[in-house]
Design an enzyme around this catalytic site. Structure first.
Site, PDB file in Angstrom:
ATOM      1  N   ARG A  32      10.086 -52.086  51.525  1.00  0.00           N
ATOM      2  CA  ARG A  32       8.871 -51.883  52.029  1.00  0.00           C
ATOM      3  C   ARG A  32       8.607 -50.549  51.327  1.00  0.00           C
ATOM      4  O   ARG A  32       9.076 -49.706  51.326  1.00  0.00           O
ATOM      5  CB  ARG A  32       8.668 -52.146  53.482  1.00  0.00           C
ATOM      6  N   CYS A  50      -2.063 -51.876  66.177  1.00  0.00           N
ATOM      7  CA  CYS A  50      -0.588 -52.308  65.976  1.00  0.00           C
ATOM      8  C   CYS A  50       0.540 -52.151  66.808  1.00  0.00           C
ATOM      9  O   CYS A  50       0.233 -52.135  68.071  1.00  0.00           O
ATOM     10  CB  CYS A  50      -0.073 -51.532  64.499  1.00  0.00           C
ATOM     11  N   SER A  71       3.548 -49.647  67.257  1.00  0.00           N
ATOM     12  CA  SER A  71       4.433 -48.446  67.142  1.00  0.00           C
ATOM     13  C   SER A  71       5.394 -48.223  68.213  1.00  0.00           C
ATOM     14  O   SER A  71       4.890 -47.930  69.528  1.00  0.00           O
ATOM     15  CB  SER A  71       3.707 -47.424  66.649  1.00  0.00           C
ATOM     16  N   ASP A  91       3.543 -44.528  59.528  1.00  0.00           N
ATOM     17  CA  ASP A  91       4.648 -44.649  58.716  1.00  0.00           C
ATOM     18  C   ASP A  91       5.088 -43.418  57.652  1.00  0.00           C
ATOM     19  O   ASP A  91       6.356 -43.104  57.570  1.00  0.00           O
ATOM     20  CB  ASP A  91       4.520 -46.161  57.885  1.00  0.00           C
TER      21      ASP A  91
END
Ligand code: RUB
Length: 312
Positions: free
Chosen positions: A61, A128, A130, A199
């Site tokens: 990634r 999202c 996390s 990230d």
């Protein structure tokens, strides 16, 4: 590389393993187990095999510096300290363990500092999934802070459902909204604080997180709602201190639409930047601070992560 290792790389690429902290822990673990299993004839072959494995993980990634930093740390020590195959296995194992402990310990601290920021009776919004921001919310709930949460779906992969499930399972009043309702919710439902994960963080204090996070931060600014990023500083992207731009991962079109009409183009960015002016505070293992001082704090906490001439 063997099939067990390749499976982990695939799981990271396909999001079976998702979220920067989980990706870093599982990736470093996979690297260390591979080093234990490798059957090689010489230390040079060992270095070569491990370099291939490092590359495979580091590119699984594009926007995951916590994994890359860990691998770089292990490999640096490997070349510095190992001269036999047995020593190589031991060095990889011990630095992998050390890095994973750093990740776990920093996560624990982020959760404590973050929960401390949440006032009693707060309505929180997140985006999202996390493990750090969810961890903060769960901890605030454990501390009886009487909270409510709005969370987005997070198209196209719906990681917001993982968040919603964890919160509902813990007994927290949770409401899910489609991504495009994020501003509407803030406007109509008295959101007090926004906390998302991240990230990556750059030397300028710009954070990178799931696509949609900047929209959330812009809407928060419009409505004067504090926006916080929960991030351990092992996600610092050292290359940004020498002027490189962080790469944004682009994913396959099938995630958006499996059988689209012929000729349709797609863009599927996984992440986006949230510029430091939009962030009220970075919730880190070193406390909560303004994004402007991130470089100084990283230098103090993790000197091994700051770029030096050798690394350029
Ligand atoms: C997950 C995501 C998370 C960060 C932080 O994206 O954007 O907010 O990775 O996660 P994806 P954590 O599902 O594409 O990996 O706080 O667990 O490190």
């Amino acid at each position: 590389m063997d099939s067990a290792f390749i499976q982990i790389v695939d799981d990271i690429r396909s999001l079976k393993i998702q979220g920067a902290t989980n990706i870093a822990i599982e990736g470093v673990n996979a690297f260390s187990s591979l080093a234990e299993r490798l059957e090689v004839a010489s230390i040079d072959n060992m270095f070569k095999e491990l370099e291939e494995a490092r590359q495979a993980l580091a590119t699984a990634r594009a926007t995951e510096p916590a994994l890359r930093n860990g691998l770089r740390y292990i490999v640096y020590n490997l070349h510095d300290k190992a001269s036999t195959i047995q020593e190589a296995r031991e060095v990889v194992k011990s630095f992998a363990e050390e890095y994973i402990n750093l990740l776990k310990e920093s996560k624990r601290k982020v959760i404590q500092y973050g929960a401390h920021r949440i006032k009693k009776g707060s309505t929180i919004m997140t985006h999202c999934h996390s493990s750090l921001s969810t961890g903060i919310i769960l901890e605030a709930h454990k501390q009886d802070k009487d909270i409510r949460v709005y969370c987005t779906e997070t198209r196209p992969r719906y990681q917001g459902r993982i968040t919603a499930k964890e919160l509902v399972d813990a007994g927290i009043t949770t409401t899910q909204v489609v991504d495009s309702a994020m501003r509407w919710v803030m406007n109509r439902h008295d959101v007090d604080i926004i906390i998302t994960g991240a990230d990556s963080i750059t030397s300028q204090g710009t954070v990178i997180n799931k696509i949609g996070t900047r929209l959330l931060a812009l809407a928060a600014r419009e409505m004067d709602i504090p926006f916080y990023s929960a991030i351990n500083l092992l996600k610092y992207d050292p290359e940004t201190s020498i002027g490189k731009l962080s790469e944004i991962e682009m994913r396959e079109s099938e995630e958006i639409w499996e059988n689209p009409p012929k000729g349709l183009n797609f863009l599927n960015p996984a992440f986006e930047t949230v510029s430091h002016e939009l962030i009220d505070g970075i919730i880190s293992e070193a406390g909560v601070f303004s994004p402007a001082v991130v470089y100084l704090i990283v230098k103090q906490e993790y000197p091994f992560m700051v770029m030096n001439d050798e690394m350029i």
